[in-house]
Write a protein that holds these residues in place. Sequence first.
Motif, short mmCIF file in Angstrom:
data_model
loop_
_atom_site.label_atom_id
_atom_site.label_comp_id
_atom_site.label_asym_id
_atom_site.label_seq_id
_atom_site.Cartn_x
_atom_site.Cartn_y
_atom_site.Cartn_z
N LYS A 69 0.83 -1.21 0.00
CA LYS A 69 0.00 0.00 0.00
C LYS A 69 0.87 1.26 0.00
N PHE A 70 2.13 1.14 0.43
CA PHE A 70 3.03 2.30 0.44
C PHE A 70 3.30 2.82 -0.98
N ALA A 71 3.15 1.97 -1.95
CA ALA A 71 3.35 2.41 -3.34
C ALA A 71 2.26 3.38 -3.78
N PHE A 72 1.08 3.27 -3.17
CA PHE A 72 -0.09 4.05 -3.61
C PHE A 72 -0.53 5.14 -2.65
N GLN A 73 -0.29 4.99 -1.36
CA GLN A 73 -0.95 5.88 -0.40
C GLN A 73 -0.47 7.33 -0.45
N ASP A 74 0.77 7.58 -0.82
CA ASP A 74 1.27 8.95 -0.93
C ASP A 74 0.74 9.54 -2.23
N PRO A 75 -0.03 10.65 -2.17
CA PRO A 75 -0.62 11.21 -3.38
C PRO A 75 0.40 11.80 -4.36
N THR A 76 1.66 11.91 -3.95
CA THR A 76 2.68 12.41 -4.88
C THR A 76 3.39 11.28 -5.63
N HIS A 77 3.04 10.04 -5.35
CA HIS A 77 3.61 8.92 -6.10
C HIS A 77 2.92 8.83 -7.45
N VAL A 78 3.68 9.02 -8.50
CA VAL A 78 3.14 9.01 -9.87
C VAL A 78 3.73 7.89 -10.71
N ASN A 79 4.60 7.11 -10.12
CA ASN A 79 5.29 6.04 -10.84
C ASN A 79 5.28 4.80 -9.95
N ILE A 80 4.43 3.86 -10.26
CA ILE A 80 4.33 2.65 -9.45
C ILE A 80 5.34 1.63 -9.97
N ILE A 81 6.23 1.22 -9.08
CA ILE A 81 7.30 0.28 -9.40
C ILE A 81 6.91 -1.10 -8.88
N THR A 82 7.28 -2.13 -9.62
CA THR A 82 7.14 -3.50 -9.12
C THR A 82 8.54 -4.09 -8.99
N GLU A 83 8.63 -5.28 -8.45
CA GLU A 83 9.94 -5.91 -8.33
C GLU A 83 10.51 -6.28 -9.70
N ASN A 84 9.70 -6.25 -10.75
CA ASN A 84 10.16 -6.57 -12.09
C ASN A 84 10.53 -5.34 -12.92
N THR A 85 10.12 -4.15 -12.52
CA THR A 85 10.32 -2.95 -13.33
C THR A 85 11.80 -2.73 -13.66
N ILE A 86 12.62 -2.66 -12.66
CA ILE A 86 14.04 -2.35 -12.88
C ILE A 86 14.76 -3.48 -13.63
N PRO A 87 14.65 -4.74 -13.17
CA PRO A 87 15.38 -5.79 -13.90
C PRO A 87 14.94 -5.97 -15.35
N LYS A 88 13.65 -5.89 -15.62
CA LYS A 88 13.17 -6.16 -16.98
C LYS A 88 13.42 -5.00 -17.94
N TYR A 89 13.31 -3.78 -17.45
CA TYR A 89 13.38 -2.62 -18.35
C TYR A 89 14.75 -1.95 -18.41
N PHE A 90 15.59 -2.17 -17.40
CA PHE A 90 16.87 -1.45 -17.38
C PHE A 90 18.10 -2.34 -17.28
N CYS A 91 17.90 -3.65 -17.20
CA CYS A 91 19.02 -4.58 -17.06
C CYS A 91 19.05 -5.58 -18.20
N SER A 92 20.26 -5.90 -18.63
CA SER A 92 20.41 -6.94 -19.64
C SER A 92 20.76 -8.25 -18.95
N ASP A 93 20.60 -9.32 -19.69
CA ASP A 93 21.04 -10.64 -19.23
C ASP A 93 21.85 -11.23 -20.38
N LYS A 94 23.14 -11.04 -20.30
CA LYS A 94 24.02 -11.44 -21.40
C LYS A 94 24.01 -12.96 -21.62
N GLU A 95 23.74 -13.73 -20.58
CA GLU A 95 23.73 -15.20 -20.72
C GLU A 95 22.67 -15.67 -21.71
N ILE A 96 21.54 -14.97 -21.75
CA ILE A 96 20.47 -15.37 -22.67
C ILE A 96 20.28 -14.35 -23.79
#
Length: 138
Positions: free
Chosen positions: A75-102
């Motif tokens: 709920k901390f992701a939503f309760q502050d009315p100034t939060h305009v970008n909801i992050i999940t545990e997948n946001t950073i790894p999937k969108y900003f990280c590469s996986d050179k092995e695959i």
Amino acid sequence: DFDNVIKHDVIASKLPFDNDYFDFCTAFDFLEHIPRTIIKNGKIYFPFIEFMGDVYRILKPKGLFLHITPAYPSKFAFQDPTHVNIITENTIPKYFCSDKEIGKKPKAIMYGFEGDFSLVKQGWLNDHWVISLLRAEK
């Protein structure tokens, strides 16, 4: 002492530092305040993606970026009315990280991201905040 504190609008312009300047950069309870999209002069911009690219730009090769961000499903992701970008545990790894092995590149490349992070470690703090440590792959 706050003599070396620099105030800066990360939505209006790039971070005021040279390329490859820092060994380490942090963002504590900050990423959720950067809009995902805005319209400026009739064009769509992606301030969050641009900020992540800028963090990559100012980090030295193998430089580290540590963030702590309230994340979904907490709920901390939503309760502050100034939060305009909801992050999940997948946001950073999937969108900003590469996986050179695959041969996986960061998904945010399709939105103009020009960086490449590797995920060093990620976890949850008190079931409310995602903590990620990223390495700039240059």
